[in-house]
Structures are given as C-alpha cells and as structure tokens.
Write a protein that holds these residues in place. Structure first.
Motif, PDB file in Angstrom:
ATOM      1  N   ASP A 219       0.769  -1.211   0.369  1.00  0.00           N
ATOM      2  CA  ASP A 219       0.141  -0.021   0.195  1.00  0.00           C
ATOM      3  C   ASP A 219       0.791   1.445  -0.415  1.00  0.00           C
ATOM      4  OD1 ASP A 219      -2.162  -1.536   0.067  1.00  0.00           O
ATOM      5  OD2 ASP A 219      -2.189  -1.172   2.476  1.00  0.00           O
ATOM      6  N   GLY A 220       2.568   1.420   0.185  1.00  0.00           N
ATOM      7  CA  GLY A 220       3.603   2.133  -0.164  1.00  0.00           C
ATOM      8  C   GLY A 220       3.228   3.213   1.133  1.00  0.00           C
ATOM      9  N   LEU A 221       2.871   2.320   2.616  1.00  0.00           N
ATOM     10  CA  LEU A 221       3.243   3.042   3.230  1.00  0.00           C
ATOM     11  C   LEU A 221       4.318   3.313   4.437  1.00  0.00           C
ATOM     12  CD1 LEU A 221      -0.201   2.124   4.679  1.00  0.00           C
ATOM     13  CD2 LEU A 221       0.247   4.125   3.613  1.00  0.00           C
ATOM     14  N   VAL A 222       4.943   1.233   4.481  1.00  0.00           N
ATOM     15  CA  VAL A 222       6.104   1.343   5.067  1.00  0.00           C
ATOM     16  C   VAL A 222       7.572   1.080   4.045  1.00  0.00           C
ATOM     17  CG1 VAL A 222       4.828   0.706   6.658  1.00  0.00           C
ATOM     18  CG2 VAL A 222       6.008  -1.432   5.237  1.00  0.00           C
ATOM     19  N   THR A 223       8.376   0.707   4.273  1.00  0.00           N
ATOM     20  CA  THR A 223       9.677   0.508   3.332  1.00  0.00           C
ATOM     21  C   THR A 223      11.075   0.427   4.364  1.00  0.00           C
ATOM     22  OG1 THR A 223      10.895   1.492   1.936  1.00  0.00           O
ATOM     23  CG2 THR A 223      10.548   3.159   3.418  1.00  0.00           C
ATOM     24  N   ALA A 224      12.090   0.002   3.323  1.00  0.00           N
ATOM     25  CA  ALA A 224      12.877  -0.263   4.373  1.00  0.00           C
ATOM     26  C   ALA A 224      13.474   1.513   4.706  1.00  0.00           C
ATOM     27  CB  ALA A 224      14.401  -1.373   3.565  1.00  0.00           C
ATOM     28  N   ALA A 225      13.850   0.981   6.240  1.00  0.00           N
ATOM     29  CA  ALA A 225      14.504   2.395   6.700  1.00  0.00           C
ATOM     30  C   ALA A 225      16.167   2.549   6.484  1.00  0.00           C
ATOM     31  CB  ALA A 225      14.903   2.230   8.077  1.00  0.00           C
ATOM     32  N   PRO A 226      16.105   3.679   6.172  1.00  0.00           N
ATOM     33  CA  PRO A 226      17.782   3.846   6.040  1.00  0.00           C
ATOM     34  C   PRO A 226      18.950   3.327   6.850  1.00  0.00           C
ATOM     35  CG  PRO A 226      16.695   5.993   5.517  1.00  0.00           C
ATOM     36  CD  PRO A 226      15.638   5.376   6.154  1.00  0.00           C
ATOM     37  N   THR A 227      19.996   3.272   6.246  1.00  0.00           N
ATOM     38  CA  THR A 227      21.257   1.561   7.088  1.00  0.00           C
ATOM     39  C   THR A 227      21.436   3.150   8.119  1.00  0.00           C
ATOM     40  OG1 THR A 227      21.452   0.475   5.343  1.00  0.00           O
ATOM     41  CG2 THR A 227      22.486   0.384   6.749  1.00  0.00           C
ATOM     42  N   VAL A 228      21.168   2.525   9.743  1.00  0.00           N
ATOM     43  CA  VAL A 228      22.140   3.491  10.775  1.00  0.00           C
ATOM     44  C   VAL A 228      22.671   2.437  11.374  1.00  0.00           C
ATOM     45  CG1 VAL A 228      20.599   5.690  10.326  1.00  0.00           C
ATOM     46  CG2 VAL A 228      19.657   3.608  11.805  1.00  0.00           C
ATOM     47  N   PRO A 229      24.012   3.296  12.250  1.00  0.00           N
ATOM     48  CA  PRO A 229      24.016   2.356  13.261  1.00  0.00           C
ATOM     49  C   PRO A 229      23.161   1.930  14.255  1.00  0.00           C
ATOM     50  CG  PRO A 229      25.385   4.650  12.901  1.00  0.00           C
ATOM     51  CD  PRO A 229      24.080   4.581  12.414  1.00  0.00           C
ATOM     52  N   ALA A 230      23.322   0.648  14.509  1.00  0.00           N
ATOM     53  CA  ALA A 230      22.169   0.177  15.747  1.00  0.00           C
ATOM     54  C   ALA A 230      22.288   1.005  16.978  1.00  0.00           C
ATOM     55  CB  ALA A 230      22.660  -1.338  16.185  1.00  0.00           C
ATOM     56  N   PRO A 231      21.121   1.038  17.228  1.00  0.00           N
ATOM     57  CA  PRO A 231      20.911   1.815  19.233  1.00  0.00           C
ATOM     58  C   PRO A 231      21.345   0.484  19.962  1.00  0.00           C
ATOM     59  CG  PRO A 231      19.140   1.378  18.601  1.00  0.00           C
ATOM     60  CD  PRO A 231      19.732   0.865  16.988  1.00  0.00           C
ATOM     61  N   ALA A 232      22.348   1.401  21.368  1.00  0.00           N
ATOM     62  CA  ALA A 232      23.169   0.960  22.287  1.00  0.00           C
ATOM     63  C   ALA A 232      22.026   0.101  22.918  1.00  0.00           C
ATOM     64  CB  ALA A 232      23.488   1.304  23.821  1.00  0.00           C
ATOM     65  N   ALA A 233      20.418   0.491  23.147  1.00  0.00           N
ATOM     66  CA  ALA A 233      19.390  -0.318  23.634  1.00  0.00           C
ATOM     67  C   ALA A 233      18.437   0.027  23.158  1.00  0.00           C
ATOM     68  CB  ALA A 233      19.448   0.187  25.419  1.00  0.00           C
ATOM     69  N   VAL A 234      16.696  -0.347  22.973  1.00  0.00           N
ATOM     70  CA  VAL A 234      15.937  -0.329  23.020  1.00  0.00           C
ATOM     71  C   VAL A 234      14.758  -0.023  24.279  1.00  0.00           C
ATOM     72  CG1 VAL A 234      13.975  -0.565  21.335  1.00  0.00           C
ATOM     73  CG2 VAL A 234      16.155  -1.646  20.051  1.00  0.00           C
ATOM     74  N   GLY A 235      14.681   0.524  24.093  1.00  0.00           N
ATOM     75  CA  GLY A 235      12.740   0.629  25.284  1.00  0.00           C
ATOM     76  C   GLY A 235      11.722  -0.474  24.891  1.00  0.00           C
ATOM     77  N   GLN A 236      11.289  -0.600  26.219  1.00  0.00           N
ATOM     78  CA  GLN A 236      10.257  -1.519  26.151  1.00  0.00           C
ATOM     79  C   GLN A 236       9.638  -1.301  25.998  1.00  0.00           C
ATOM     80  OE1 GLN A 236      11.077  -5.481  26.987  1.00  0.00           O
ATOM     81  NE2 GLN A 236      12.758  -4.962  27.008  1.00  0.00           N
ATOM     82  N   GLU A 237       8.586  -2.091  25.388  1.00  0.00           N
ATOM     83  CA  GLU A 237       7.495  -1.371  25.202  1.00  0.00           C
ATOM     84  C   GLU A 237       5.662  -2.152  25.271  1.00  0.00           C
ATOM     85  OE1 GLU A 237       6.483   1.052  22.596  1.00  0.00           O
ATOM     86  OE2 GLU A 237       8.479   1.153  22.200  1.00  0.00           O
ATOM     87  N   ALA A 238       4.918  -1.431  25.808  1.00  0.00           N
ATOM     88  CA  ALA A 238       3.759  -2.037  26.557  1.00  0.00           C
ATOM     89  C   ALA A 238       2.833  -3.230  25.913  1.00  0.00           C
ATOM     90  CB  ALA A 238       3.094  -1.135  26.980  1.00  0.00           C
ATOM     91  N   CYS A 239       2.504  -4.759  26.064  1.00  0.00           N
ATOM     92  CA  CYS A 239       2.212  -5.814  25.638  1.00  0.00           C
ATOM     93  C   CYS A 239       0.539  -5.530  25.669  1.00  0.00           C
ATOM     94  CB  CYS A 239       2.582  -6.327  26.110  1.00  0.00           C
ATOM     95  SG  CYS A 239       4.542  -6.895  25.984  1.00  0.00           S
ATOM     96  N   PRO A 240      -0.115  -5.859  24.358  1.00  0.00           N
ATOM     97  CA  PRO A 240      -1.537  -5.873  24.755  1.00  0.00           C
ATOM     98  C   PRO A 240      -1.567  -7.614  26.317  1.00  0.00           C
ATOM     99  CG  PRO A 240      -0.501  -7.148  23.114  1.00  0.00           C
ATOM    100  CD  PRO A 240       0.231  -6.021  23.765  1.00  0.00           C
ATOM    101  N   ALA A 241      -3.277  -6.933  26.800  1.00  0.00           N
ATOM    102  CA  ALA A 241      -3.191  -8.159  27.594  1.00  0.00           C
ATOM    103  C   ALA A 241      -4.224  -9.828  27.049  1.00  0.00           C
ATOM    104  CB  ALA A 241      -4.855  -7.853  28.156  1.00  0.00           C
ATOM    105  N   ALA A 242      -4.367  -9.825  25.472  1.00  0.00           N
ATOM    106  CA  ALA A 242      -4.759 -11.101  24.603  1.00  0.00           C
ATOM    107  C   ALA A 242      -3.765 -11.007  24.011  1.00  0.00           C
ATOM    108  CB  ALA A 242      -6.075 -10.441  24.569  1.00  0.00           C
ATOM    109  N   TRP A 243      -3.114 -12.093  23.009  1.00  0.00           N
ATOM    110  CA  TRP A 243      -2.408 -12.304  22.344  1.00  0.00           C
ATOM    111  C   TRP A 243      -3.669 -12.444  21.077  1.00  0.00           C
ATOM    112  CZ3 TRP A 243      -0.067 -17.617  21.575  1.00  0.00           C
ATOM    113  CH2 TRP A 243       0.492 -18.283  20.489  1.00  0.00           C
ATOM    114  N   ASP A 244      -3.378 -11.413  20.101  1.00  0.00           N
ATOM    115  CA  ASP A 244      -4.201 -11.567  18.761  1.00  0.00           C
ATOM    116  C   ASP A 244      -3.610 -12.592  17.353  1.00  0.00           C
ATOM    117  OD1 ASP A 244      -5.487 -10.694  16.549  1.00  0.00           O
ATOM    118  OD2 ASP A 244      -4.619  -9.066  16.520  1.00  0.00           O
ATOM    119  N   ASP A 245      -4.645 -13.348  17.644  1.00  0.00           N
ATOM    120  CA  ASP A 245      -4.066 -14.943  17.062  1.00  0.00           C
ATOM    121  C   ASP A 245      -5.676 -14.981  16.021  1.00  0.00           C
ATOM    122  OD1 ASP A 245      -2.410 -17.186  16.018  1.00  0.00           O
ATOM    123  OD2 ASP A 245      -2.443 -17.637  17.541  1.00  0.00           O
ATOM    124  N   PRO A 246      -5.513 -14.333  14.662  1.00  0.00           N
ATOM    125  CA  PRO A 246      -6.431 -15.148  13.895  1.00  0.00           C
ATOM    126  C   PRO A 246      -5.851 -16.640  12.955  1.00  0.00           C
ATOM    127  CG  PRO A 246      -5.141 -13.223  12.633  1.00  0.00           C
ATOM    128  CD  PRO A 246      -4.304 -13.840  14.207  1.00  0.00           C
TER     129      PRO A 246
END
Length: 261
Positions: A219-246
């Motif tokens: 749909d033209g909404l996402v693409t590969a990100a430009p190459t950049v050095p990897a960050p030292a750490a990535v913060g934890q994201e909140a997780c949903p209460a349910a596992w969405d699994d069709p």
C-alpha cells in the motif's frame, strides 16, 4: 561421528540436509545461518531463530503464563528437558494450548530458517532441547508449510528484504483507515524495529506480522529504513493483554492432521 550423522554435510541447503537427517531417523540439532532445527527420530520437535519471538516470549507477553511461572518451569525442568511438562503438570497451562503455541513458534521460526535456505553449518547428534517433547512434526510438513508461507507473502509484496531489516513509515502514512490489526502494526514501525521486534512488542507471531507489513508495503505505507548504526538499547514497549491470533484454528487443524498421520 558415524556415516549416519555426517551425510547431511554433503548438502548445500538446510532443506536438503534435513531431508537426509529425516531419512536416517536422526536425533540432534542442525544449525544454519538463521536458526536451529531440533530433531527427534527424524522428526522436527523445535525450531529456533533470533528473527522470531520464542515460545516463552509468546506465552508471557500474551498473558497466557505469568513470567515468574515460566522461569520457575525453566529453572526446575530445563536440565531434565521437561519445561513443557512442568507448565502443564502445574495446571498453569492446558496441554492443548501448549501444543498450539508450540506449533506456532515452530512454524514461525522455520519460515526464517528455511525460506532463504542457507547452507547448514553444524549438526550436534543427540542434542536435546530444554523444553522437552511437545509435538513432533514430519520434516516434509515443515518444508511444505514454509514454502506455502513464502508463496503467500510473495503474492502480497515480492520483497523478502523487509522481513529482516528495520522498517520506517513512508511520509504521510496514516493508520486511521486501516483494519485494526494492520493499524497496530503500522504504529510500531519507527525506523528502528524489524518485523521480529514488532511481533515481540505486539505479543504476536512473526509470520502474522509479516503478512501485515507486506500489505503495508504494497500500500506504499512502509519501506526499509535507511541504514544507521544500531542503538545501544531499545526501550521496552507495553504489551497488549490478549494475544491477537487469527490463525489458531489453522494451527489446531495442523495439529489434528499430524495426529492422524
């Protein structure tokens, strides 16, 4: 090593090596560039890849098993290869739920290990996985399912590169008119996360996430990100209460079909 455990090395792809090991009824762990396939009696019992959330991450992030319960089972049952049995015997997880989750993680990882079909690197005969026996799957079934998934993804958007690299939103990409699942996936695209990172954040299997990301790319909404050095750490994201699994129904059908073999 005996001849029965060295013939796999003559093959140039993981699929071919697995076929040989299956014919030999081999037990052990076959390592490739993108993960490890564990065999017992020539059948696949586990597949692991750094490109997919493992079973523990899926169970704990979805809320199916509390993290403390998971790690108690690992500590108590890992050395005896009985982590799965510990979870079921404790009453914290039904045997059927464990099998369905296990199959999902197995086929998820197998897609990455087998789709690009890189050269096998090592086979450790007799190696056992710490989780223990849950559900074994014929090698042919794993190869066929990996091929089916690859064909479906290519029909959606024929660029496997976005499966493994950090992704970014195309300027102006808007989630408002998207189906809920696709919108949640788009919201996680930040120029740093890969498909595996996004799947882990959503407590979702990676293949489901790949389907949505390929659709977003088409749909033209996402693409590969430009190459950049990897960050030292990535913060934890909140997780949903349910596992969405069709695809749970599909996995149950696969399990039932395996039982009928």
């Amino acid at each position: 090593m005996t001849a029965a455990t060295t013939a796999w090395a003559a093959h140039g792809t993981m699929s071919e090596a697995l076929g040989t090991l299956a014919a030999e009824g081999a037990t052990g762990a076959l390592s490739g560039e993108r993960g490890i396939v564990h065999l017992s009696g020539g059948r696949v019992v586990h597949v692991e890849s750094a490109l997919t959330p493992d079973l523990g991450a899926l169970l704990t992030r979805s809320g199916a098993v509390p993290p403390d319960t998971w790690w108690e089972a690992v500590d108590a049952g890992g050395v005896h290869h009985r982590v799965g049995h510990r979870l079921v015997d404790s009453g914290r997880l039904a045997a059927g739920a464990l099998e369905v989750c296990h199959l999902g993680a197995l086929f998820d990882a197998a897609y990455f290990v087998l789709t690009h079909d890189t050269r096998p690197r090592r086979f450790r005969p007799g190696a056992l996985h710490w989780l223990g026996a849950v559900r074994s799957v014929p090698v042919d079934t794993v190869l066929r399912e990996s091929g089916r998934r690859r064909a479906l993804l290519e029909r959606i958007w024929p660029d496997a590169g976005i499966d493994v690299v950090p992704l970014t939103r195309v300027p102006g990409a808007d989630a408002r008119d998207l189906p809920a699942r696709r919108g949640r996936t788009l919201a996680q695209v930040d120029g740093v996360r890969t498909a595996a990172d996004i799947a882990a954040s959503l407590a979702c299997r990676t293949y489901h996430t790949l389907v949505e990301l390929r659709r977003l790319a088409a749909d033209g909404l996402v693409t590969a990100a430009p190459t950049v050095p990897a960050p030292a750490a990535v913060g934890q994201e909140a997780c949903p209460a349910a596992w969405d699994d069709p695809d749970t129904a599909l996995l149950r059908r696969l399990r039932d079909a395996l039982e009928a073999l």
